[in-house]
Design a protein around this motif. Structure first.
Motif, PDB file in Angstrom:
ATOM      1  N   UNK A 133       0.714  -1.205  -0.087  1.00 56.08           N
ATOM      2  CA  UNK A 133      -0.030  -0.168   0.136  1.00 56.08           C
ATOM      3  C   UNK A 133       0.877   1.132   0.138  1.00 56.08           C
ATOM      4  N   UNK A 134       1.900   1.147   0.879  1.00 52.57           N
ATOM      5  CA  UNK A 134       2.707   2.362   0.856  1.00 52.57           C
ATOM      6  C   UNK A 134       3.658   2.540  -0.620  1.00 52.57           C
ATOM      7  N   UNK A 135       4.108   1.533  -1.017  1.00 48.86           N
ATOM      8  CA  UNK A 135       4.842   1.480  -2.204  1.00 48.86           C
ATOM      9  C   UNK A 135       3.730   2.325  -3.594  1.00 48.86           C
ATOM     10  N   UNK A 136       2.642   1.702  -3.559  1.00 46.23           N
ATOM     11  CA  UNK A 136       1.524   2.104  -4.424  1.00 46.23           C
ATOM     12  C   UNK A 136       0.995   3.341  -4.254  1.00 46.23           C
ATOM     13  N   UNK A 137       1.156   3.921  -3.050  1.00 43.91           N
ATOM     14  CA  UNK A 137       0.787   5.522  -2.914  1.00 43.91           C
ATOM     15  C   UNK A 137       2.115   6.674  -3.506  1.00 43.91           C
ATOM     16  N   UNK A 138       3.277   5.784  -3.161  1.00 45.98           N
ATOM     17  CA  UNK A 138       4.408   6.698  -3.762  1.00 45.98           C
ATOM     18  C   UNK A 138       4.369   6.657  -4.905  1.00 45.98           C
ATOM     19  N   UNK A 139       4.032   5.653  -5.692  1.00 50.30           N
ATOM     20  CA  UNK A 139       4.001   5.616  -7.116  1.00 50.30           C
ATOM     21  C   UNK A 139       3.174   6.475  -7.622  1.00 50.30           C
ATOM     22  N   UNK A 140       1.695   6.523  -6.918  1.00 47.04           N
ATOM     23  CA  UNK A 140       0.833   7.328  -7.591  1.00 47.04           C
ATOM     24  C   UNK A 140       1.384   8.824  -7.455  1.00 47.04           C
ATOM     25  N   UNK A 141       1.807   9.161  -6.439  1.00 45.93           N
ATOM     26  CA  UNK A 141       2.423  10.566  -6.088  1.00 45.93           C
ATOM     27  C   UNK A 141       3.351  10.915  -7.063  1.00 45.93           C
ATOM     28  N   UNK A 171      -2.059   1.437  -9.418  1.00 50.21           N
ATOM     29  CA  UNK A 171      -0.819   1.413  -8.821  1.00 50.21           C
ATOM     30  C   UNK A 171      -0.660   0.010  -7.960  1.00 50.21           C
ATOM     31  N   UNK A 172      -1.877  -0.275  -7.261  1.00 46.42           N
ATOM     32  CA  UNK A 172      -1.756  -1.516  -6.389  1.00 46.42           C
ATOM     33  C   UNK A 172      -1.680  -2.867  -7.135  1.00 46.42           C
ATOM     34  N   UNK A 173      -2.109  -2.831  -8.393  1.00 42.69           N
ATOM     35  CA  UNK A 173      -2.011  -3.956  -9.223  1.00 42.69           C
ATOM     36  C   UNK A 173      -0.603  -3.871  -9.670  1.00 42.69           C
ATOM     37  N   UNK A 174       0.094  -2.715 -10.040  1.00 42.73           N
ATOM     38  CA  UNK A 174       1.243  -2.655 -10.350  1.00 42.73           C
ATOM     39  C   UNK A 174       2.395  -3.239  -9.408  1.00 42.73           C
ATOM     40  N   UNK A 175       2.057  -2.930  -8.269  1.00 41.72           N
ATOM     41  CA  UNK A 175       2.950  -3.222  -7.119  1.00 41.72           C
ATOM     42  C   UNK A 175       2.850  -4.824  -6.837  1.00 41.72           C
ATOM     43  N   UNK A 211     -10.026  12.256 -12.171  1.00 39.20           N
ATOM     44  CA  UNK A 211      -9.849  13.082 -10.703  1.00 39.20           C
ATOM     45  C   UNK A 211      -8.791  12.689 -10.070  1.00 39.20           C
ATOM     46  N   UNK A 212      -8.722  13.146  -8.830  1.00 43.31           N
ATOM     47  CA  UNK A 212      -7.540  12.837  -7.829  1.00 43.31           C
ATOM     48  C   UNK A 212      -7.003  11.570  -7.936  1.00 43.31           C
ATOM     49  N   UNK A 213      -5.912  11.174  -8.530  1.00 38.83           N
ATOM     50  CA  UNK A 213      -5.548   9.640  -8.656  1.00 38.83           C
ATOM     51  C   UNK A 213      -5.571   8.954  -7.448  1.00 38.83           C
ATOM     52  N   UNK A 214      -5.544   9.500  -5.993  1.00 39.02           N
ATOM     53  CA  UNK A 214      -5.590   8.930  -4.943  1.00 39.02           C
ATOM     54  C   UNK A 214      -7.118   8.450  -4.431  1.00 39.02           C
ATOM     55  N   UNK A 215      -7.899   9.020  -5.229  1.00 40.71           N
ATOM     56  CA  UNK A 215      -9.456   8.821  -4.977  1.00 40.71           C
ATOM     57  C   UNK A 215      -9.747   7.290  -5.378  1.00 40.71           C
ATOM     58  N   UNK A 216     -10.320   6.461  -4.744  1.00 35.27           N
ATOM     59  CA  UNK A 216     -10.565   5.208  -5.010  1.00 35.27           C
ATOM     60  C   UNK A 216     -11.737   5.095  -6.260  1.00 35.27           C
ATOM     61  N   UNK A 217     -12.242   6.136  -6.538  1.00 34.81           N
ATOM     62  CA  UNK A 217     -13.481   5.994  -7.534  1.00 34.81           C
ATOM     63  C   UNK A 217     -12.812   6.609  -8.880  1.00 34.81           C
ATOM     64  N   UNK A 218     -11.676   7.077  -8.796  1.00 32.89           N
ATOM     65  CA  UNK A 218     -10.785   7.678  -9.983  1.00 32.89           C
ATOM     66  C   UNK A 218     -10.610   6.704 -11.060  1.00 32.89           C
ATOM     67  N   UNK A 219     -10.891   6.955 -12.301  1.00 33.78           N
ATOM     68  CA  UNK A 219     -10.474   5.947 -13.289  1.00 33.78           C
ATOM     69  C   UNK A 219      -9.528   6.362 -14.421  1.00 33.78           C
ATOM     70  N   UNK A 220      -9.537   7.904 -14.481  1.00 35.47           N
ATOM     71  CA  UNK A 220      -8.626   8.500 -15.230  1.00 35.47           C
ATOM     72  C   UNK A 220      -7.810   9.501 -14.395  1.00 35.47           C
ATOM     73  N   UNK A 221      -6.314   9.581 -14.214  1.00 30.88           N
ATOM     74  CA  UNK A 221      -5.635  10.243 -13.273  1.00 30.88           C
ATOM     75  C   UNK A 221      -5.009  11.389 -14.030  1.00 30.88           C
ATOM     76  N   UNK A 222      -3.814  11.864 -13.672  1.00 27.10           N
ATOM     77  CA  UNK A 222      -3.203  12.943 -14.232  1.00 27.10           C
ATOM     78  C   UNK A 222      -1.904  12.644 -15.127  1.00 27.10           C
ATOM     79  N   UNK A 223      -1.843  13.394 -16.403  1.00 26.28           N
ATOM     80  CA  UNK A 223      -0.901  12.910 -17.331  1.00 26.28           C
ATOM     81  C   UNK A 223       0.318  13.675 -16.649  1.00 26.28           C
TER      82      UNK A 223
END
Ligand code: NAD
Length: 493
Positions: free
Chosen positions: A100-108, A117-121, A329-341
């Motif tokens: 979880x912590x690594x996935x959050x860093x990846x999103x950031x 990101x969770x699936x990636x990690x 939306x905000x990539x950290x939001x669980x319901x977001x499907x499209x994050x930031x470029x």
């Protein structure tokens, strides 16, 4: 050679799951560079706030990292496959523990939605587990010759591998190189993309913390110059590169000067072919995933969507309706499907492709615009997924890799015609066929020129399957048992 005992160096460190440096990792520790050649500013794509400044390493740092990897090789290559396998499995467990912590860093650092990101990690943990397991079964050959003589064929590691990665799957790219390379007894100096420097260093910490000898996995940071200096280093045995075709060409040219081995994982412009008898709901779901996953920043995406003319208008209508439901939306939001470029520059490049396509006659059915979110996300580059119709095969947007959420909608009449048009590309990374006719599905995938083909699904690539390109999409394979060929050499005795 010193006797190696893992307990000598086992450190259970607090992982630096943050944007604090230093960012190089050499001989078992984070170190600041001694020979900087500039600096990159790393932005958080979600807000475009400054995450950190990362110094770019020069030749002296590369020398240090390569020397560390050479020393690590003397020890690591002497481990049995079983010992190495056990340690790689321990890395897998560590990754799962910190997932979880690594996935959050990846999103950031990358801007992709958190669930992706969770699936990636998780797939990084899967890769270490897989290679930790299969390496134990790697053997050579015994070949009987005349009379009582015989030959042995041994599979040996290559030495120091230089890994260079792209920014779209930062830790996964590092892992797809490190896990098989290390399993085979090689050591590595890895350079992540200058846009996403953070999680490769976390991976280095995890690798060291399970007791893998210092120097086996090193990280140096920097952009193009650092990358090219690493490629030119005479003590490097092999270059394993993931990135664009133009940079891949330079990496291969550099490898030629002293005959380094090379693996290239490059770009794509993959076809997604939808026949009229297909399950439309499934095909639409896969088309969304095969185009808009990670804001379209995926090498294998099926961006040339060929739909049979008899279902084209119904398919397009349903596709547009489904795309409108994606949540930007905000990539950290669980319901977001499209994050930031990833960056302002990349977003502008994607938008330029869309304006160029319009000038060439394409029609924007949906999206293709910058979406301004409320603060603190208003400075981030959020693009609405774009569907272009009225496309022709000769348009720039249909021929070139955009590496953004831009889908080119094309229609076709016959199987032969669509195969011919799908293959008319210098790329050959992936592709898919959607049909309920099993014979047609296998007939078509056999004739498509690509390294990975899916039937009635898209973008599935567990580490158990070989992945890589035909034509200019690459050279060699990552993953599966196939990759072991690319990180070993044969010695006949
Ligand atoms: P890029 O080619 O710009 O950079 C890739 C890496 O190469 C970065 O780390 C960069 O710093 C480094 N680099 C740049 N110039 C170099 C040089 N002269 N010598 C050595 N290294 C150098 O690519 P990118 O924009 O980071 O990534 C996007 C590209 O990566 C797309 O084309 C995408 O399709 C491709 N990609 C392919 C795969 C695959 O598995 N086939 C996976 C992910 C991304």
């Amino acid at each position: 050679m010193p006797l190696y005992r893992p307990s000598d160096q086992l450190v259970v460190r607090k992982l630096s799951l943050c944007e604090n440096g230093p960012f190089n990792f050499i001989a078992g520790a984070r170190v600041a560079p001694i020979d900087t050649i500039g600096e990159t500013k790393v932005f958080e794509p979600a807000t475009r706030s400054l995450l950190c400044k990362v110094p770019c390493s020069g030749l002296k740092d590369i020398d240090l990292a390569v020397s560390s990897a050479k020393e690590g090789f003397l020890i690591w290559s002497q481990f049995s496959n079983t010992e190495r396998g056990r340690l790689l499995t321990a890395v897998s467990n560590k990754i799962r523990y910190h997932l979880e912590d690594i996935a959050r860093l990846e999103v950031k650092n990358n801007g992709k939605p958190i669930w992706e990101a969770r699936l990636d990690i998780e797939s990084c943990a899967d890769a270490f587990e897989y290679f930790g397991g299969i390496i134990m079964a790697l053997t050579g050959q015994h070949i009987p010759l005349h009379n009582d003589s015989f030959a042995l064929v041994c599979r040996e590691p290559l030495g120091v591998i230089a890994g260079i990665g792209a920014w779209n799957f930062p830790m996964q790219t590092a892992t797809w190189k490190a896990a098989p390379a290390l399993a085979c007894g090689n050591t590595m100096v890895y350079k992540p993309s200058q846009l996403t420097p953070l999680t490769a260093v976390v991976l280095a910490e995890l690798i060291c913390d399970v007791g893998i000898p210092h120097g086996v996995f090193n990280v140096i940071q920097g952009a193009a110059t650092t990358g090219s200096l690493l490629c030119e280093h005479p003590q490097v045995a092999k270059l394993s590169f993931t990135g664009s075709l133009p940079t891949g060409t330079k990496v291969m040219t550099s490898a030629a000067t002293n005959i380094k081995k090379v693996t290239l994982e490059l770009g794509g412009k993959s076809p997604l072919i939808i026949f009229q008898d297909t399950n439309m709901k499934n095909a639409i779901k896969a088309t969304l995933m095969g185009n808009f996953l990670s804001q379209g920043e995926v090498c294998s995406n099926g961006t040339r969507v060929f739909v049979h003319k008899n279902i084209a208008s119904e398919f397009l209508d349903k596709l547009v309706r489904a795309t409108k439901k994606l949540r930007i939306g905000n990539p950290m939001d669980e319901t977001t499907t499209v994050g930031a470029t990833i960056s302002k520059e990349h977003a502008e490049r994607v938008l330029d492709y869309i304006s160029g396509a319009k000038e060439e006659g394409a029609v924007v059915e949906y999206g293709g615009e910058r979406v301004i979110l409320p603060p603190p996300f208003d400075q981030g580059y959020y693009l609405s997924p774009c569907i272009l119709s009225n496309c022709r095969d000769d348009m720039l947007v249909v021929r070139e890799e955009v590496f953004g959420a831009v889908l080119s909608f094309l229609t076709f009449s016959s199987e032969d015609e669509v195969i011919c048009r799908a293959n008319d590309s210098p790329f050959g990374l992936a592709g898919a066929v959607f049909t309920n006719d099993l014979q047609q599905a296998f007939r078509v995938v056999r004739r498509l020129e690509a390294g990975t083909l899916w039937i009635n699904t898209y973008n599935i690539y567990p580490p158990t399957l070989p992945f890589g390109g035909y034509k200019q999409s690459g050279l060699g394979r990552e993953n599966g048992t196939a990759v072991l060929e690319y990180y070993t050499q044969l010695k006949t005795i």
